[in-house]
Design a protein around this motif. Structure first.
Motif, PDB file in Angstrom:
ATOM      1  N   ILE A 294       0.827  -1.205   0.000  1.00 39.75           N
ATOM      2  CA  ILE A 294       0.000   0.000   0.000  1.00 39.75           C
ATOM      3  C   ILE A 294       0.862   1.258   0.000  1.00 39.75           C
ATOM      4  CG2 ILE A 294      -1.681   1.348   1.327  1.00 39.75           C
ATOM      5  CD1 ILE A 294      -2.621  -1.306   2.572  1.00 39.75           C
ATOM      6  N   GLY A 295       0.471   2.217  -0.824  1.00 37.78           N
ATOM      7  CA  GLY A 295       0.978   3.577  -0.715  1.00 37.78           C
ATOM      8  C   GLY A 295      -0.164   4.447  -0.251  1.00 37.78           C
ATOM      9  N   TYR A 296       0.043   5.208   0.836  1.00 34.44           N
ATOM     10  CA  TYR A 296      -1.057   5.939   1.459  1.00 34.44           C
ATOM     11  C   TYR A 296      -0.728   7.422   1.544  1.00 34.44           C
ATOM     12  CZ  TYR A 296      -4.422   7.310   5.134  1.00 34.44           C
ATOM     13  OH  TYR A 296      -5.409   7.923   5.859  1.00 34.44           O
ATOM     14  N   LEU A 297      -1.650   8.237   1.042  1.00 39.10           N
ATOM     15  CA  LEU A 297      -1.558   9.682   1.185  1.00 39.10           C
ATOM     16  C   LEU A 297      -2.758  10.154   1.997  1.00 39.10           C
ATOM     17  CD1 LEU A 297      -0.274  12.436   0.537  1.00 39.10           C
ATOM     18  CD2 LEU A 297      -1.714  12.508  -1.517  1.00 39.10           C
ATOM     19  N   PRO A 298      -2.570  10.450   3.301  1.00 38.41           N
ATOM     20  CA  PRO A 298      -3.679  10.989   4.092  1.00 38.41           C
ATOM     21  C   PRO A 298      -4.000  12.414   3.683  1.00 38.41           C
ATOM     22  CG  PRO A 298      -1.667  10.942   5.396  1.00 38.41           C
ATOM     23  CD  PRO A 298      -1.343  10.284   4.082  1.00 38.41           C
ATOM     24  N   GLU A 299      -5.097  12.929   4.208  1.00 42.43           N
ATOM     25  CA  GLU A 299      -5.540  14.273   3.831  1.00 42.43           C
ATOM     26  C   GLU A 299      -4.466  15.320   4.129  1.00 42.43           C
ATOM     27  OE1 GLU A 299      -9.265  17.373   4.590  1.00 42.43           O
ATOM     28  OE2 GLU A 299      -9.328  15.339   5.404  1.00 42.43           O
ATOM     29  N   ILE A 300      -3.788  15.175   5.268  1.00 40.72           N
ATOM     30  CA  ILE A 300      -2.656  16.039   5.595  1.00 40.72           C
ATOM     31  C   ILE A 300      -1.391  15.230   5.353  1.00 40.72           C
ATOM     32  CG2 ILE A 300      -1.498  17.376   7.389  1.00 40.72           C
ATOM     33  CD1 ILE A 300      -4.232  17.729   8.725  1.00 40.72           C
ATOM     34  N   PRO A 301      -0.604  15.554   4.323  1.00 37.40           N
ATOM     35  CA  PRO A 301       0.572  14.748   3.982  1.00 37.40           C
ATOM     36  C   PRO A 301       1.549  14.641   5.158  1.00 37.40           C
ATOM     37  CG  PRO A 301       0.091  16.311   2.236  1.00 37.40           C
ATOM     38  CD  PRO A 301      -0.783  16.686   3.394  1.00 37.40           C
ATOM     39  N   PRO A 302       2.101  13.460   5.402  1.00 27.95           N
ATOM     40  CA  PRO A 302       3.019  13.253   6.533  1.00 27.95           C
ATOM     41  C   PRO A 302       4.433  13.711   6.183  1.00 27.95           C
ATOM     42  CG  PRO A 302       2.709  11.200   5.365  1.00 27.95           C
ATOM     43  CD  PRO A 302       1.838  12.220   4.669  1.00 27.95           C
ATOM     44  N   LEU A 303       4.666  15.013   6.208  1.00 28.91           N
ATOM     45  CA  LEU A 303       5.932  15.577   5.764  1.00 28.91           C
ATOM     46  C   LEU A 303       6.750  16.105   6.939  1.00 28.91           C
ATOM     47  CD1 LEU A 303       4.589  17.668   2.732  1.00 28.91           C
ATOM     48  CD2 LEU A 303       5.325  15.270   2.752  1.00 28.91           C
ATOM     49  N   TYR A 304       8.077  16.128   6.771  1.00 25.30           N
ATOM     50  CA  TYR A 304       8.966  16.796   7.713  1.00 25.30           C
ATOM     51  C   TYR A 304       9.394  18.108   7.068  1.00 25.30           C
ATOM     52  CZ  TYR A 304       9.253  12.476  10.406  1.00 25.30           C
ATOM     53  OH  TYR A 304       8.946  11.376  11.167  1.00 25.30           O
ATOM     54  N   PRO A 305       8.813  19.238   7.492  1.00 26.45           N
ATOM     55  CA  PRO A 305       8.996  20.501   6.772  1.00 26.45           C
ATOM     56  C   PRO A 305      10.430  21.010   6.718  1.00 26.45           C
ATOM     57  CG  PRO A 305       7.871  20.860   8.871  1.00 26.45           C
ATOM     58  CD  PRO A 305       7.890  19.391   8.638  1.00 26.45           C
ATOM     59  N   GLU A 306      11.302  20.592   7.646  1.00 29.06           N
ATOM     60  CA  GLU A 306      12.675  21.095   7.644  1.00 29.06           C
ATOM     61  C   GLU A 306      13.610  20.274   6.756  1.00 29.06           C
ATOM     62  OE1 GLU A 306      13.292  23.997   8.972  1.00 29.06           O
ATOM     63  OE2 GLU A 306      11.190  24.024   9.570  1.00 29.06           O
ATOM     64  N   MET A 307      13.108  19.177   6.219  1.00 31.69           N
ATOM     65  CA  MET A 307      13.941  18.341   5.351  1.00 31.69           C
ATOM     66  C   MET A 307      13.843  18.817   3.902  1.00 31.69           C
ATOM     67  SD  MET A 307      13.379  14.469   6.835  1.00 31.69           S
ATOM     68  CE  MET A 307      14.748  13.793   5.894  1.00 31.69           C
ATOM     69  N   ARG A 308      14.869  18.523   3.130  1.00 35.73           N
ATOM     70  CA  ARG A 308      14.823  18.800   1.695  1.00 35.73           C
ATOM     71  C   ARG A 308      14.064  17.666   1.002  1.00 35.73           C
ATOM     72  NH1 ARG A 308      18.052  23.153   0.702  1.00 35.73           N
ATOM     73  NH2 ARG A 308      19.568  23.619   2.340  1.00 35.73           N
ATOM     74  N   VAL A 309      13.476  17.980  -0.131  1.00 40.25           N
ATOM     75  CA  VAL A 309      12.577  17.047  -0.805  1.00 40.25           C
ATOM     76  C   VAL A 309      13.242  15.696  -1.065  1.00 40.25           C
ATOM     77  CG1 VAL A 309      11.295  16.611  -2.937  1.00 40.25           C
ATOM     78  CG2 VAL A 309      11.184  18.873  -1.858  1.00 40.25           C
ATOM     79  N   GLU A 310      14.384  15.705  -1.730  1.00 40.67           N
ATOM     80  CA  GLU A 310      15.037  14.446  -2.099  1.00 40.67           C
ATOM     81  C   GLU A 310      15.421  13.639  -0.867  1.00 40.67           C
ATOM     82  OE1 GLU A 310      18.645  12.866  -4.999  1.00 40.67           O
ATOM     83  OE2 GLU A 310      18.497  14.997  -4.492  1.00 40.67           O
ATOM     84  N   ARG A 311      15.941  14.314   0.150  1.00 38.42           N
ATOM     85  CA  ARG A 311      16.351  13.610   1.358  1.00 38.42           C
ATOM     86  C   ARG A 311      15.149  12.985   2.067  1.00 38.42           C
ATOM     87  NH1 ARG A 311      20.204  15.963   6.253  1.00 38.42           N
ATOM     88  NH2 ARG A 311      20.351  13.999   7.406  1.00 38.42           N
ATOM     89  N   PHE A 312      14.026  13.712   2.070  1.00 44.16           N
ATOM     90  CA  PHE A 312      12.829  13.179   2.702  1.00 44.16           C
ATOM     91  C   PHE A 312      12.331  11.925   1.994  1.00 44.16           C
ATOM     92  CE2 PHE A 312       8.131  12.991   2.650  1.00 44.16           C
ATOM     93  CZ  PHE A 312       7.926  12.677   3.977  1.00 44.16           C
ATOM     94  N   VAL A 313      12.263  11.969   0.662  1.00 39.24           N
ATOM     95  CA  VAL A 313      11.788  10.800  -0.086  1.00 39.24           C
ATOM     96  C   VAL A 313      12.735   9.616   0.121  1.00 39.24           C
ATOM     97  CG1 VAL A 313      11.181   9.912  -2.371  1.00 39.24           C
ATOM     98  CG2 VAL A 313      10.594  12.263  -1.771  1.00 39.24           C
ATOM     99  N   ASP A 314      14.028   9.892   0.175  1.00 37.41           N
ATOM    100  CA  ASP A 314      15.005   8.832   0.466  1.00 37.41           C
ATOM    101  C   ASP A 314      14.791   8.270   1.874  1.00 37.41           C
ATOM    102  OD1 ASP A 314      17.732   7.482  -0.219  1.00 37.41           O
ATOM    103  OD2 ASP A 314      18.036   8.379   1.772  1.00 37.41           O
ATOM    104  N   TYR A 315      14.504   9.145   2.812  1.00 33.54           N
ATOM    105  CA  TYR A 315      14.243   8.722   4.195  1.00 33.54           C
ATOM    106  C   TYR A 315      13.034   7.783   4.257  1.00 33.54           C
ATOM    107  CZ  TYR A 315      12.632   9.232   9.054  1.00 33.54           C
ATOM    108  OH  TYR A 315      12.189   8.991  10.326  1.00 33.54           O
TER     109      TYR A 315
END
Length: 243
Positions: free
Chosen positions: A76-97
């Motif tokens: 499963i890939g899940y996108l809730p209504e409020i995306p579970p993001l870490y705002p201080e991370m850079r995009v590529e690093r977050f996706v890698d994380y």
């Protein structure tokens, strides 16, 4: 790909979901509709493994959510209504994380992160801090984290909520591409009826904890409109006062 058999969810004396059953085949894009309090969010949480059913059975990609929860959740890939993001991370690093959290093999991680960034149109902002992105781009990052492990099933909860018209069109186009290109099964939960008509070919409508409508978009609409069907099926039962 998704099989729900006699699933119920009770909270003390209240039945939020009442013995629902349905199947979603590989490659289907299904709009999951329902008014507030209908049991839609509860069902989504059970499908994604965040909430156990009180009774019944859920299978994701032939994996039983109760007996093989890790294997089912990996599909499963899940996108809730409020995306579970870490705002201080850079995009590529977050996706890698997220890829690391989802046990993507080290030998495949860079390739899958790159694929997710490209699929979601994030190459130009890959080194940008997430908190500096527009809401539309944050939704794209949310979609990237949902697909980085290349799941067979994509479950999206209100993916265009709060976006402007241009961002809505972009996210709808992106969802269509993700479904068509990789043959994913997509369940899209939304209150926006035109969104269902723009993206989905099948409609499931839940009301009072029960599936009231299940059919292709054309069959469901018939000679009416989707709004008419929604108002008719999602309204109060006979003899029941509206909230």
């Amino acid at each position: 790909m998704i099989r729900v058999e006699g699933v119920s969810k009770r909270y003390a004396d209240f039945a939020a979901v009442r013995g629902i059953s349905f199947e979603v085949a590989r490659g289907e894009v299904v709009g999951f509709l329902g008014p507030n309090g209908a049991g839609k969010t509860t069902t989504m949480r059970m499908l994604t493994g965040f909430l156990p059913p009180s009774s019944g059975r859920i299978q994701i990609a032939s994996q039983d959510m109760h007996e093989q929860p890790l294997q089912a959740r990996r599909a499963i890939g899940y996108l809730p209504e409020i995306p579970p993001l870490y705002p201080e991370m850079r995009v590529e690093r977050f996706v890698d994380y997220v890829a690391r959290i989802k046990d993507v093999a080290k030998s495949e991680r860079a390739e899958k992160v790159e694929h997710a960034l490209k699929a979601c149109g994030l190459q130009d902002v890959r080194r940008q801090v997430i908190r500096t992105l527009s809401k539309g781009y944050k939704q794209r990052v949310g979609l990237a984290q949902a697909i980085v492990h290349e799941p067979e099933v994509l479950i999206l909860d209100e993916p265009t909520a709060g976006l402007d018209p241009v961002q809505i069109r972009e996210i709808r186009d992106l969802i269509r591409e993700l479904a068509a290109k990789d043959g994913r099964t997509v369940v899209l939960s939304t209150h926006i009826l035109p969104e269902v008509e723009a993206i989905c070919r099948r409609v499931l409508l839940i009301s009072h904890g029960e599936i009231r409508v299940d059919g292709s978009l054309d069959e469901v609409k018939g000679t009416s409109t989707l709004e008419d069907v929604f108002m008719r099926e999602a309204g109060p039962r006979v003899g029941e006062a509206s909230a």
